[in-house]
Design a protein around this motif. Structure first.
Motif, PDB file in Angstrom:
ATOM      1  N   LEU A  28      32.276  43.563  52.793  1.00  0.00           N
ATOM      2  CA  LEU A  28      31.379  42.463  53.112  1.00  0.00           C
ATOM      3  C   LEU A  28      31.971  41.236  52.447  1.00  0.00           C
ATOM      4  CD1 LEU A  28      27.975  44.220  52.378  1.00  0.00           C
ATOM      5  CD2 LEU A  28      28.852  43.556  54.634  1.00  0.00           C
ATOM      6  N   ALA A  29      32.171  40.166  53.224  1.00  0.00           N
ATOM      7  CA  ALA A  29      32.839  38.984  52.678  1.00  0.00           C
ATOM      8  C   ALA A  29      32.033  37.724  52.977  1.00  0.00           C
ATOM      9  CB  ALA A  29      34.240  38.855  53.280  1.00  0.00           C
ATOM     10  N   VAL A  30      32.204  36.723  52.094  1.00  0.00           N
ATOM     11  CA  VAL A  30      31.710  35.372  52.383  1.00  0.00           C
ATOM     12  C   VAL A  30      32.910  34.500  52.695  1.00  0.00           C
ATOM     13  CG1 VAL A  30      29.455  34.877  51.379  1.00  0.00           C
ATOM     14  CG2 VAL A  30      31.375  35.234  49.873  1.00  0.00           C
ATOM     15  N   HIS A  31      32.766  33.649  53.701  1.00  0.00           N
ATOM     16  CA  HIS A  31      33.878  32.797  54.137  1.00  0.00           C
ATOM     17  C   HIS A  31      33.682  31.340  53.735  1.00  0.00           C
ATOM     18  CE1 HIS A  31      35.991  35.926  56.493  1.00  0.00           C
ATOM     19  NE2 HIS A  31      34.775  36.452  56.522  1.00  0.00           N
ATOM     20  N   GLY A  32      32.601  31.024  53.045  1.00  0.00           N
ATOM     21  CA  GLY A  32      32.352  29.655  52.588  1.00  0.00           C
ATOM     22  C   GLY A  32      31.066  29.631  51.777  1.00  0.00           C
ATOM     23  N   ALA A  33      30.912  28.558  50.976  1.00  0.00           N
ATOM     24  CA  ALA A  33      29.823  28.536  49.992  1.00  0.00           C
ATOM     25  C   ALA A  33      28.431  28.612  50.615  1.00  0.00           C
ATOM     26  CB  ALA A  33      29.933  27.286  49.137  1.00  0.00           C
ATOM     27  N   SER A  34      28.293  28.183  51.857  1.00  0.00           N
ATOM     28  CA  SER A  34      26.953  28.262  52.456  1.00  0.00           C
ATOM     29  C   SER A  34      26.903  29.311  53.570  1.00  0.00           C
ATOM     30  CB  SER A  34      26.517  26.891  52.959  1.00  0.00           C
ATOM     31  OG  SER A  34      27.537  26.343  53.751  1.00  0.00           O
ATOM     32  N   ALA A  35      27.928  30.159  53.619  1.00  0.00           N
ATOM     33  CA  ALA A  35      27.981  31.190  54.673  1.00  0.00           C
ATOM     34  C   ALA A  35      27.348  32.492  54.170  1.00  0.00           C
ATOM     35  CB  ALA A  35      29.436  31.443  55.056  1.00  0.00           C
ATOM     36  N   PRO A  36      26.803  33.301  55.085  1.00  0.00           N
ATOM     37  CA  PRO A  36      26.268  34.605  54.680  1.00  0.00           C
ATOM     38  C   PRO A  36      27.402  35.619  54.494  1.00  0.00           C
ATOM     39  CG  PRO A  36      26.058  34.323  57.040  1.00  0.00           C
ATOM     40  CD  PRO A  36      26.665  33.042  56.523  1.00  0.00           C
ATOM     41  N   LEU A  37      27.078  36.759  53.931  1.00  0.00           N
ATOM     42  CA  LEU A  37      28.027  37.873  53.859  1.00  0.00           C
ATOM     43  C   LEU A  37      28.088  38.538  55.218  1.00  0.00           C
ATOM     44  CD1 LEU A  37      26.578  38.893  50.510  1.00  0.00           C
ATOM     45  CD2 LEU A  37      29.056  38.987  50.810  1.00  0.00           C
ATOM     46  N   THR A  38      29.313  38.813  55.689  1.00  0.00           N
ATOM     47  CA  THR A  38      29.478  39.474  56.986  1.00  0.00           C
ATOM     48  C   THR A  38      30.550  40.561  56.861  1.00  0.00           C
ATOM     49  OG1 THR A  38      31.012  37.704  57.585  1.00  0.00           O
ATOM     50  CG2 THR A  38      28.774  37.528  58.453  1.00  0.00           C
ATOM     51  N   ALA A  83      35.538  28.039  44.677  1.00  0.00           N
ATOM     52  CA  ALA A  83      35.806  29.481  44.756  1.00  0.00           C
ATOM     53  C   ALA A  83      36.905  29.738  45.780  1.00  0.00           C
ATOM     54  CB  ALA A  83      34.532  30.219  45.139  1.00  0.00           C
ATOM     55  N   ILE A  84      37.400  30.987  45.806  1.00  0.00           N
ATOM     56  CA  ILE A  84      38.440  31.375  46.757  1.00  0.00           C
ATOM     57  C   ILE A  84      37.780  32.144  47.905  1.00  0.00           C
ATOM     58  CG2 ILE A  84      40.625  32.616  47.073  1.00  0.00           C
ATOM     59  CD1 ILE A  84      41.051  32.444  44.031  1.00  0.00           C
ATOM     60  N   PHE A  85      37.933  31.665  49.120  1.00  0.00           N
ATOM     61  CA  PHE A  85      37.368  32.321  50.307  1.00  0.00           C
ATOM     62  C   PHE A  85      38.496  32.748  51.240  1.00  0.00           C
ATOM     63  CE2 PHE A  85      34.014  29.294  48.937  1.00  0.00           C
ATOM     64  CZ  PHE A  85      33.022  30.209  48.650  1.00  0.00           C
ATOM     65  N   PRO A  86      38.343  33.821  52.006  1.00  0.00           N
ATOM     66  CA  PRO A  86      37.188  34.723  51.993  1.00  0.00           C
ATOM     67  C   PRO A  86      37.077  35.457  50.651  1.00  0.00           C
ATOM     68  CG  PRO A  86      38.857  35.464  53.580  1.00  0.00           C
ATOM     69  CD  PRO A  86      39.376  34.238  52.957  1.00  0.00           C
ATOM     70  N   MET A  87      35.833  35.715  50.249  1.00  0.00           N
ATOM     71  CA  MET A  87      35.558  36.379  48.977  1.00  0.00           C
ATOM     72  C   MET A  87      34.783  37.677  49.242  1.00  0.00           C
ATOM     73  SD  MET A  87      32.914  35.220  45.970  1.00  0.00           S
ATOM     74  CE  MET A  87      33.556  33.585  45.797  1.00  0.00           C
ATOM     75  N   VAL A  88      35.293  38.771  48.652  1.00  0.00           N
ATOM     76  CA  VAL A  88      34.537  40.030  48.630  1.00  0.00           C
ATOM     77  C   VAL A  88      33.988  40.162  47.217  1.00  0.00           C
ATOM     78  CG1 VAL A  88      34.629  42.536  48.865  1.00  0.00           C
ATOM     79  CG2 VAL A  88      36.013  41.091  50.381  1.00  0.00           C
ATOM     80  N   PRO A  89      32.697  39.862  47.000  1.00  0.00           N
ATOM     81  CA  PRO A  89      32.147  39.956  45.646  1.00  0.00           C
ATOM     82  C   PRO A  89      31.970  41.416  45.227  1.00  0.00           C
ATOM     83  CG  PRO A  89      30.770  38.584  47.107  1.00  0.00           C
ATOM     84  CD  PRO A  89      31.711  39.376  47.970  1.00  0.00           C
ATOM     85  N   GLY A  90      31.463  41.602  44.015  1.00  0.00           N
ATOM     86  CA  GLY A  90      31.131  42.953  43.550  1.00  0.00           C
ATOM     87  C   GLY A  90      31.970  43.387  42.372  1.00  0.00           C
ATOM     88  N   HIS A  91      31.311  43.503  41.188  1.00  0.00           N
ATOM     89  CA  HIS A  91      32.029  43.986  39.998  1.00  0.00           C
ATOM     90  C   HIS A  91      31.187  44.997  39.221  1.00  0.00           C
ATOM     91  CE1 HIS A  91      30.588  40.003  37.928  1.00  0.00           C
ATOM     92  NE2 HIS A  91      29.635  40.900  37.911  1.00  0.00           N
ATOM     93  N   GLU A  92      30.371  45.717  39.973  1.00  0.00           N
ATOM     94  CA  GLU A  92      29.628  46.852  39.402  1.00  0.00           C
ATOM     95  C   GLU A  92      29.883  48.023  40.347  1.00  0.00           C
ATOM     96  OE1 GLU A  92      25.898  44.614  37.208  1.00  0.00           O
ATOM     97  OE2 GLU A  92      25.525  45.487  39.173  1.00  0.00           O
TER      98      GLU A  92
END
Ligand code: NAP
Ligand code: ZN
Ligand code: ZN
Length: 346
Positions: A6-16, A54-63
Motif C-alpha cells: 500500500l503506497a501514498v503517491h503524494g502528501a494529500s493522496a490516499p493509500l492505494t 517526504a519521498i513518494f511513492p512511500m510505503v509506510p509501516g515500521h511495526e
C-alpha cells in the motif's frame, strides 16, 4: 522480489495498492512473509508531510511481524519458519560510539529508517511494512516469543520499544509516580510497561471515555485534561512523565506536575516547537528530555519481557481496504489502541 504494498503517491493522496521489487538477498539478509503491520501515528505524519518534505511513492509501516521465508548464505541468527520482527530502522553505521553501545537509533551518522529515506547505498528508497514481503539484514531484526499473538506483537516494534526504553532509562519501579500523557498506540504500551515495572501509573487523557480501558491496562489513576482545574491538585507530585501526545499542547502545565528533580520525556512529535517556561523548570530543578525508540538489543529485551509478562498491544486488526479510514480514525484518537493491517489482504 515482487512485492505487493500500500503506497501514498503524494502528501494529500490516499493509500492505494502498488507493486515494486525488493532487493534479492545479500549473504546476511533474511526475507520474511509479513503477517501484520501496525499503523503508527508517525506513518501518518510522514505520509502527510507533517514533518517536512517526504519521498513518494512511500510505503509506510515500521511495526512489522512475520515469518522467515528465506535466509542468505551467512545468516546464523534466524532459520526459515522463525517468527521475526522489524522496527523503525533497518541499518546504521555500526562503527560510531552509539552504535557500538547498542544505541543504533542514535547513530551519529543517522540511522537508516524503514521507509521514507534512502538506504546506505545512497540511492535505494527504503520501503516499509504495509506490504507482503520484507528483506532485512539479520542484525537489525529481532526474535518474537512463541507465546505471543502476532497481531498484538506488531505494535511492540515501535510503540512498545518507544515506551519501554525511557521507562528503563529513568528506572521506573515501585514507589515511583509515573504519568503517561495520551492513551493512544504509544501511551497504552507505556501504561502496561509502567504497571508491570511496579510504578504508580496515572494517565492524562483528553478522552474521558478511555478511563475504564486505562484502568484495565494497569493504570491506577485517570485524569481528564480538558479542564486544567483537574491537574492543579497534582502539582509537584510526579517523578517521571512520558508525553506521547501527537498534537500541540501547553507543556508547562505538565512540567509543573513534576516534583523536585522530576523529568518529563518528550516522545510525541507534533512537528511544532514547545514554548517552555524557564521558571517552571528551575523552580524545582525539573528536566525536560527526549527519547526515540530503542536499540536492537533493547528491542529484544523488551520482546522477551513481553513474553515473560504476557504483554501485547490492544489491536484492531483491519484489511487493506480500510487503511485510509484507519488513518482518519487514528487522527481523531478513535482507535483501541492500535490499528494493525492483516498483510494477507494487501
Ligand atoms: P496515537 O495512537 O494517535 O496517540 C496519540 C494520543 O495523543 C491520542 O490517542 C490522544 O490520547 C492524544 N491526543 C491526540 N490528539 C490530541 C489533542 N488534540 N489534544 C490532546 N491530546 C491529543 O499516536 P501514537 O502512534 O501513539 O504516536 C504518538 C506520537 O508519538 C506521534 O506524534 C508519533 O509521531 C510519535 N512517535 C514518537 C516516537 C519516538 O521514538 N519518540 C516513536 C513513535 C511515535 P487521549 O485520547 O488519551 O487524549
Ligand atoms: Zn512508530
Ligand atoms: Zn552509528
Amino acid at each position: 522480489m515482487k512485492t505487493r504494498a500500500l503506497a501514498v503517491h503524494g502528501a494529500s493522496a490516499p493509500l492505494t495498492p502498488w507493486e515494486f521489487d525488493r532487493r534479492e538477498l545479500r549473504s546476511g539478509d533474511v526475507a520474511l512473509d509479513i503477517a501484520f503491520a501496525g499503523i503508527c501515528h508517525s506513518d501518518i505524519h510522514q505520509a502527510r508531510e507533517e514533518w517536512g518534505p517526504a519521498i513518494f511513492p512511500m510505503v509506510p509501516g515500521h511495526e512489522i511481524v512475520g515469518t522467515v521465508r528465506e535466509i542468505g548464505s551467512a545468516v546464523t541468527k534466524f532459520a526459515v519458519g522463525d517468527r521475526i520482527g522489524v522496527g523503525v530502522f533497518v541499518d546504521s553505521c555500526r562503527r560510531c560510539v552509539n552504535c557500538l553501545r547498542g544505541l543504533e537509533q542514535y547513530c551519529t551518522e543517522g540511522m537508516t529508517g524503514t521507509y521514507n529515506t534512502l538506504e546506505r547505498d545512497g540511492s535505494t528508497v527504503a520501503m516499509g511494512g504495509y506490504s507482503n514481503i520484507f528483506v532485512i539484514d539479520q542484525d537489525y531484526a529481532v526474535h518474537v516469543p512463541e507465546n505471543l499473538d502476532m497481531a498484538g506483537v506488531a505494535p511492540l516494534l515501535c510503540a512498545g520499544i518507544t515506551l519501554y526504553s525511557p521507562l528503563k532509562n529513568w528506572d521506573a519501579k515501585p514507589g515511583m509516580k509515573v504519568g503517561v500523557m495520551g492513551l493512544g498506540g504509544l501511551g497504552h504500551m507505556g501504561v502496561k510497561f509502567a504497571a508491570a515495572l511496579g510504578a504508580d501509573v496515572t494517565v492524562f487523557s483528553h478522552s474521558p471515555s478511555k478511563e475504564a480501558d486505562a484502568k484495565a491496562m494497569g493504570a491506577h489513576h485517570f485524569v481528564v485534561t480538558k479542564d486544567p482545574k483537574n491537574l492543579a491538585p497534582l502539582a509537584a507530585s510526579f517523578d517521571l512523565i512520558l508525553n506521547t501526545v501527537s498534537a500541540e499542547l501547553d507543556i508547562n502545565i505538565y512540567l509543573n506536575l513534576l516534583k523536585l528533580d522530576g523529568t518529563l520525556v518528550v516522545i510525541g512529535l507534533p512537528g511544532k516547537p514547545y514554548a517552555v517556561e524557564a521558571g517552571t523548570l528551575l523552580g524545582a530543578r525539573r528536566s525536560m528530555s527526549g527519547s526515540m525508540i530503542g536499540g536492537i538489543a533493547e528491542m529484544q529485551e523488551m520482546l522477551d519481557f513481553c513474553g515473560t509478562h504476557n504483554i501485547t498491544s490492544d489491536v484492531e486488526v483491519i484489511t487493506a481496504d480500510y487503511v485510509n479510514t484507519a488513518y482518519d480514525r487514528t487522527v481523531a484518537s478513535d482507535v483501541k489502541y492500535r490499528f494493525v493491517i492483516d498483510a494477507s489482504t494487501i
